[in-house]
Design an enzyme around this catalytic site. Sequence first.
Site, PDB file in Angstrom:
ATOM      1  N   LYS A  52      -1.309  -6.794  12.822  1.00  0.00           N
ATOM      2  CA  LYS A  52      -0.248  -5.815  13.089  1.00  0.00           C
ATOM      3  C   LYS A  52      -0.021  -5.697  14.587  1.00  0.00           C
ATOM      4  CE  LYS A  52      -0.975  -2.829   9.073  1.00  0.00           C
ATOM      5  NZ  LYS A  52      -1.717  -1.727   8.499  1.00  0.00           N
ATOM      6  N   GLN A  96      -5.022   3.237   8.861  1.00  0.00           N
ATOM      7  CA  GLN A  96      -5.339   2.110   7.979  1.00  0.00           C
ATOM      8  C   GLN A  96      -6.199   2.562   6.789  1.00  0.00           C
ATOM      9  OE1 GLN A  96      -4.177  -1.150   8.273  1.00  0.00           O
ATOM     10  NE2 GLN A  96      -5.132  -1.381   6.261  1.00  0.00           N
ATOM     11  N   ASP A 119       4.358   4.267   7.188  1.00  0.00           N
ATOM     12  CA  ASP A 119       3.934   3.723   5.894  1.00  0.00           C
ATOM     13  C   ASP A 119       4.768   4.274   4.741  1.00  0.00           C
ATOM     14  OD1 ASP A 119       2.002   1.780   5.825  1.00  0.00           O
ATOM     15  OD2 ASP A 119       0.327   3.168   6.112  1.00  0.00           O
TER      16      ASP A 119
END
Length: 281
Positions: A52, A96, A119
């Site tokens: 990422k 995460q 997200d």
Amino acid sequence: MILIDGKKEAANLREELRKEVSSLKTKYNKVPGLTVILIGDLTPSQIYVRNKEKSAKEVGLKSEVIKYPDSVEEITILKKIYELNKDDTVSGILVQLPLPKHINKKKVIEAIIPEKDVDGFHPMNVGNLSSGYKSSVPCTPLGCYLLIKKVEPNLSGKKAVVIGRSNLNGKPMTQLLLKENCTVTITHSKTKDLKGECLKGDIVVAAVGIPELVRGDWIKKDSIVIDVGINKTEKGIVGDVAFDEVSKIAKAITPVPGGVGPMTIACLLKNTIECFKRLQS
Ligand code: NAD
């Protein structure tokens, strides 16, 4: 048969995003910033976060990873999120997953302000998506959606079958297809005749986590098949779709690896830029 090349599509998307970041920099004299919080030392999470960070830098985003040990207290994470919520240089915050057991996932997800929720997990974004309003959309289904649209720009009236009802994949995928006027069937572990349902689909999206569950005789001729699954097996990484069988029947199919996976990170960058733009207006 069209082999949907997720690597190529993700590279094209990153290139578009790189240009967009450059013009945003000219317009606002700053660039979107993505901050990832990584807790613990699970290898898949570490690899994923490293990828990422690399991709974010490639497109010109400001990227930061904040690491904590497994033993970190929940309150420390929440306080950091509150700090990042107020930080003008941060447009997107991602924690995460999975989290250590002593940290409450729901509390963490809800601590991130919806405007910075790259997200798309915050209940406000989930609600906006299901109401058809603008929202952050979870990265993997967004990537699947973009791949489907590349093959078939007009999805109106198509019959779509989504296998799996997770908040991460199946449910948001269903909402995106509904928004495109598909007739959507969402199936799951308790579905009685999964094969029969799949056979009705012009589009089948498999997000299950069972190696090669979807067989060649489950798929209607000329359908589009999107394989979200990533399963480690003796013969290597395979998807939820038996590729060799299904690719003989389908009009288009994503491979595993090299299909949906690369699009997920590209969509995270896209979401970060969208958050930045919303925060400016
Ligand atoms: P999950 O475990 O949260 O959900 C799986 C879903 O599959 C559930 O809704 C369950 O009801 C359904 N299911 C289980 N057994 C079934 C069966 N026999 N028949 C029909 N449905 C069944 O999983 P998830 O987080 O949605 O992930 C699904 C897969 O996607 C996993 O392999 C995961 O590794 C992969 N994944 C890939 C990406 C990517 O970027 N490509 C991202 C996230 C997840």
